[in-house]
Design a protein around this motif. Structure first.
Motif, PDB file in Angstrom:
ATOM      1  N   ILE A   1     -20.723 -77.461 -61.685  1.00  0.00           N
ATOM      2  CA  ILE A   1     -21.506 -78.522 -62.354  1.00  0.00           C
ATOM      3  C   ILE A   1     -22.822 -78.564 -61.920  1.00  0.00           C
ATOM      4  CG2 ILE A   1     -21.653 -81.077 -62.707  1.00  0.00           C
ATOM      5  CD1 ILE A   1     -18.805 -81.149 -62.533  1.00  0.00           C
ATOM      6  N   ASP A   2     -23.209 -78.463 -60.470  1.00  0.00           N
ATOM      7  CA  ASP A   2     -24.428 -78.387 -59.992  1.00  0.00           C
ATOM      8  C   ASP A   2     -25.339 -77.175 -60.427  1.00  0.00           C
ATOM      9  OD1 ASP A   2     -26.144 -79.619 -57.639  1.00  0.00           O
ATOM     10  OD2 ASP A   2     -26.176 -77.555 -57.162  1.00  0.00           O
ATOM     11  N   ARG A   3     -24.580 -76.012 -60.498  1.00  0.00           N
ATOM     12  CA  ARG A   3     -25.288 -74.798 -60.873  1.00  0.00           C
ATOM     13  C   ARG A   3     -25.666 -74.948 -62.378  1.00  0.00           C
ATOM     14  NH1 ARG A   3     -22.258 -70.236 -58.494  1.00  0.00           N
ATOM     15  NH2 ARG A   3     -23.300 -70.838 -56.508  1.00  0.00           N
TER      16      ARG A   3
ATOM     17  N   PHE B   1     -36.136 -68.922 -55.593  1.00  0.00           N
ATOM     18  CA  PHE B   1     -34.923 -68.697 -54.655  1.00  0.00           C
ATOM     19  C   PHE B   1     -35.428 -68.325 -53.436  1.00  0.00           C
ATOM     20  CE2 PHE B   1     -31.765 -66.201 -52.659  1.00  0.00           C
ATOM     21  CZ  PHE B   1     -30.286 -66.576 -52.941  1.00  0.00           C
ATOM     22  N   SER B   2     -36.693 -67.462 -53.253  1.00  0.00           N
ATOM     23  CA  SER B   2     -37.319 -67.039 -52.245  1.00  0.00           C
ATOM     24  C   SER B   2     -37.525 -67.928 -51.193  1.00  0.00           C
ATOM     25  CB  SER B   2     -38.464 -66.128 -52.525  1.00  0.00           C
ATOM     26  OG  SER B   2     -39.114 -65.803 -51.260  1.00  0.00           O
ATOM     27  N   ARG B   3     -37.496 -67.603 -49.971  1.00  0.00           N
ATOM     28  CA  ARG B   3     -37.818 -68.543 -48.716  1.00  0.00           C
ATOM     29  C   ARG B   3     -39.400 -68.220 -48.320  1.00  0.00           C
ATOM     30  NH1 ARG B   3     -33.068 -69.333 -44.816  1.00  0.00           N
ATOM     31  NH2 ARG B   3     -34.109 -71.125 -44.445  1.00  0.00           N
ATOM     32  N   VAL B   4     -40.035 -67.377 -48.911  1.00  0.00           N
ATOM     33  CA  VAL B   4     -41.461 -67.186 -48.539  1.00  0.00           C
ATOM     34  C   VAL B   4     -42.071 -67.028 -50.006  1.00  0.00           C
ATOM     35  CG1 VAL B   4     -43.030 -65.311 -47.534  1.00  0.00           C
ATOM     36  CG2 VAL B   4     -40.683 -66.136 -46.527  1.00  0.00           C
ATOM     37  N   ASP B   5     -43.312 -67.545 -49.882  1.00  0.00           N
ATOM     38  CA  ASP B   5     -44.167 -67.532 -51.039  1.00  0.00           C
ATOM     39  C   ASP B   5     -44.817 -66.279 -51.049  1.00  0.00           C
ATOM     40  OD1 ASP B   5     -45.783 -68.107 -53.066  1.00  0.00           O
ATOM     41  OD2 ASP B   5     -47.171 -69.649 -51.944  1.00  0.00           O
ATOM     42  N   MET B   6     -44.283 -65.248 -51.418  1.00  0.00           N
ATOM     43  CA  MET B   6     -44.710 -63.939 -51.737  1.00  0.00           C
ATOM     44  C   MET B   6     -45.546 -63.698 -52.748  1.00  0.00           C
ATOM     45  SD  MET B   6     -41.498 -61.452 -50.701  1.00  0.00           S
ATOM     46  CE  MET B   6     -40.279 -62.118 -51.398  1.00  0.00           C
ATOM     47  N   GLY B   7     -45.550 -64.694 -53.913  1.00  0.00           N
ATOM     48  CA  GLY B   7     -46.417 -64.665 -54.977  1.00  0.00           C
ATOM     49  C   GLY B   7     -47.747 -64.915 -54.449  1.00  0.00           C
ATOM     50  N   SER B   8     -47.929 -65.843 -53.738  1.00  0.00           N
ATOM     51  CA  SER B   8     -49.488 -66.220 -53.251  1.00  0.00           C
ATOM     52  C   SER B   8     -50.036 -64.917 -52.439  1.00  0.00           C
ATOM     53  CB  SER B   8     -49.240 -67.441 -52.460  1.00  0.00           C
ATOM     54  OG  SER B   8     -48.991 -68.493 -53.094  1.00  0.00           O
ATOM     55  N   VAL B   9     -49.206 -64.140 -51.658  1.00  0.00           N
ATOM     56  CA  VAL B   9     -49.335 -62.988 -50.751  1.00  0.00           C
ATOM     57  C   VAL B   9     -50.031 -62.206 -51.500  1.00  0.00           C
ATOM     58  CG1 VAL B   9     -48.602 -61.344 -48.951  1.00  0.00           C
ATOM     59  CG2 VAL B   9     -47.932 -63.743 -48.776  1.00  0.00           C
TER      60      VAL B   9
ATOM     61  N   ARG C   1     -31.612 -73.537 -54.159  1.00  0.00           N
ATOM     62  CA  ARG C   1     -30.397 -73.122 -54.583  1.00  0.00           C
ATOM     63  C   ARG C   1     -29.468 -73.861 -55.673  1.00  0.00           C
ATOM     64  NH1 ARG C   1     -32.566 -69.706 -52.155  1.00  0.00           N
ATOM     65  NH2 ARG C   1     -32.057 -68.408 -50.412  1.00  0.00           N
ATOM     66  N   GLN C   2     -29.001 -73.140 -56.301  1.00  0.00           N
ATOM     67  CA  GLN C   2     -28.052 -73.687 -57.583  1.00  0.00           C
ATOM     68  C   GLN C   2     -26.657 -73.394 -57.064  1.00  0.00           C
ATOM     69  OE1 GLN C   2     -30.362 -71.250 -58.336  1.00  0.00           O
ATOM     70  NE2 GLN C   2     -31.961 -72.572 -58.638  1.00  0.00           N
ATOM     71  N   GLY C   3     -25.815 -74.647 -56.814  1.00  0.00           N
ATOM     72  CA  GLY C   3     -24.340 -74.901 -56.521  1.00  0.00           C
ATOM     73  C   GLY C   3     -24.348 -75.147 -55.039  1.00  0.00           C
ATOM     74  N   TYR C   4     -25.253 -75.078 -54.448  1.00  0.00           N
ATOM     75  CA  TYR C   4     -25.335 -75.284 -53.169  1.00  0.00           C
ATOM     76  C   TYR C   4     -26.782 -76.210 -52.503  1.00  0.00           C
ATOM     77  CZ  TYR C   4     -21.823 -71.804 -52.827  1.00  0.00           C
ATOM     78  OH  TYR C   4     -20.806 -70.978 -53.069  1.00  0.00           O
ATOM     79  N   LYS C   5     -26.750 -76.545 -51.463  1.00  0.00           N
ATOM     80  CA  LYS C   5     -28.103 -77.242 -51.162  1.00  0.00           C
ATOM     81  C   LYS C   5     -29.168 -76.130 -50.838  1.00  0.00           C
ATOM     82  CE  LYS C   5     -27.852 -79.254 -46.382  1.00  0.00           C
ATOM     83  NZ  LYS C   5     -28.908 -78.510 -45.697  1.00  0.00           N
ATOM     84  N   ASP C   6     -30.213 -76.631 -51.199  1.00  0.00           N
ATOM     85  CA  ASP C   6     -31.669 -75.587 -51.084  1.00  0.00           C
ATOM     86  C   ASP C   6     -31.679 -74.935 -49.459  1.00  0.00           C
ATOM     87  OD1 ASP C   6     -31.891 -76.207 -53.812  1.00  0.00           O
ATOM     88  OD2 ASP C   6     -33.335 -77.585 -53.097  1.00  0.00           O
ATOM     89  N   ALA C   7     -31.833 -73.959 -49.495  1.00  0.00           N
ATOM     90  CA  ALA C   7     -32.106 -73.214 -48.218  1.00  0.00           C
ATOM     91  C   ALA C   7     -33.404 -73.568 -47.700  1.00  0.00           C
ATOM     92  CB  ALA C   7     -32.090 -71.727 -48.184  1.00  0.00           C
ATOM     93  N   GLY C   8     -34.358 -73.823 -48.512  1.00  0.00           N
ATOM     94  CA  GLY C   8     -35.647 -74.400 -47.996  1.00  0.00           C
ATOM     95  C   GLY C   8     -36.755 -73.160 -47.687  1.00  0.00           C
TER      96      GLY C   8
END
Lengths: 154, 154, 154, 154, 154
Positions: free
Chosen positions: A114-116, B11-19, A144-151
């Motif tokens: 559902i989350d995803r 999804f990426s955890r680093v803003d490589m687009g700006s790089v 993330r979709q389905g899980y909490k964001d990794a950040g």
């Protein structure tokens, strides 16, 4: 007027198609929505293609994948097919897939589904309605979709 | 005037687009740059296709891949898709991918991402602006992106 | 008038082609049916393509796959091919595959083959005759072919 | 006049592009040769496509592949891409690939690379200049590139 | 008049091309046969495509595959390519492949190669000359090439 396609399967154990439709209706109330239900994931690429041919500006597919290596090969073939549809039509087909081995707990699996489906339906609306920079403020944020964001890192 | 495409993910955890954008600006200051942000790697091929359709002479995609076998299958499907886009359009789509299992150390992972995005953005500018022999002086030199160069044998 | 294609193999140890034909005749008695028999699964995509070219509105393919890793790679290549045929023609090609390692018991394997061919022949008729919402009441219901339904979660 | 394409990478640790060029010059001295250098193997299919578009009658690509499973997936995606280029253009693209795990001994690895590039450059000249039966006297002879020939059975 | 294509390799350790040609001559004596010899399996798809372009109604390819995982990935890429050629041309390309790890005994391996090439050359003639129902009496009969038939279940 915008038109969205929703392709889902009878193999799935959660009605993600309805989840996606409800989310799209909430996010883009004036849009038209077409649904296409097929038996399993390998039927999704042609469903997406046909939805685009009948005028959809973007499609969300909702797949459910079993636990065996063969299921994973089917997932791979389907993924290649869904990407091919996008390349040939230049339309987004956002692929929601839930793998039965993501959790032993069925309730948890349903929550993931559902989350995803919800989050990716929102992504589809953003891309179709607001274009290529609509998600840019979130680039690199580790969503993330389905899980909490990794950040993001740092 | 040259136009470059930059496709990245939330999804990426680093803003490589700006790089990548900053690197392209430094290497080819007069060029135009278009950015396209999508949820995940499987959405990158259509983003690259659309960037080319709106006039980009070459594209850099910036993907981030999880640790599971399924993530790797998604990587494989995406790679096939990105190669297909290039074959159909005859334009370069340089694919930067960072795999979460390249390092347990998040800071190290970020360094890999930044180094790889920077070096491949330079590669893209060279190929688009200076053509097929721009990298020939470096052929066989064992260059690496994200790591230090392996160097030529002997 | 509707026309269905049935593609099967001499490699298979069960005559699933006849099962599919009998099911289609029962479900859609006025329809025309064309059969195409090839040596093995890797010949099925071109058979499906040719059946569509001679006027079939949809095709069911009936494949049988051995136990080795190489058989599984052939399955993967075939799956990609069958999906490509669907994308290029916008017609459904429903893929029934039985894997020899699904059961050690030959009688059980035959039951799986017959059940799967029967249920998917019905799916094909529904999709071809009744269209994209014909299976929607069953979306998310955890249907299975060859096994008993998993059912929806909750 | 015949024209050959040579596509190589900066990732490679041996300058196989020069080896291929020297071999082609020796085998077919009047021919024209165009070189295209890209960062890594996944960039080779579009390089081959562009070389064909600028008039090459056949292309040799010279790839170098790392040791990890991901490198092997990149090899697989590249192989599919190179075959696709050939299918779409009906021109030969002979694919020389050296895998870093073919030998622990760097000198040996270099020997493999040189031998493979040399022999396949000769194969390319034969196929392009002398046509489809030029290699027929060697059919079934167990030839190897990079290693000594296995020879025919019996 | 019918024309058959035979594509084989110098990598193979058995001259399966001659086996296929002799079989086709015996089965369809008036037909024309064209042969195309390439270095290895990854060159077979373009050979098949070119044979079809010069007028062949169907093609048999005769590949030999080594024992390593990389050889198997090359097999997979080749299989996808051969299926793609068939889909794009709507012609049969029957794929005979012998894997070096099918037997430790070289004589046995040669027997497998000859048996498989012979039986599949007959299959090709049947499909090309007698059409889509020529093999239907054998559907589901568990036929094998290179080994003795498994037979139908029951």
């Amino acid at each position: 007027m915008r038109k969205y396609g929703v392709a889902d399967t009878t193999f799935s154990r959660v009605d993600m198609g309805s989840v996606a439709i409800n989310t799209i209706k909430k996010e883009d109330p004036e849009a038209e929505i077409a649904r296409y239900t097929v038996p399993g994931i390998k039927d999704l690429p042609v469903a997406a293609k046909r939805l685009i041919e009948e005028g959809c500006d973007g499609v969300i597919t909702l797949g459910w994948v079993g636990k065996t290596m063969l299921d994973k090969y089917s997932y791979l073939a389907t993924s290649i097919g869904l990407i091919t549809v996008q390349i040939l039509t230049s339309k987004h087909v956002i692929d929601v897939t839930v793998h039965e081995d993501e959790s032993e707990d069925l309730e948890k699996l349903k929550e993931i589904a559902i989350d995803r489906a919800t989050k990716h339906a929102r992504n589809l609306v953003k891309l179709v309605r607001d274009g290529k920079n609509s998600l840019t403020p979130l680039a690199g944020k580790g969503l993330r979709q389905g899980y909490k964001d990794a950040g993001p890192i740092d």
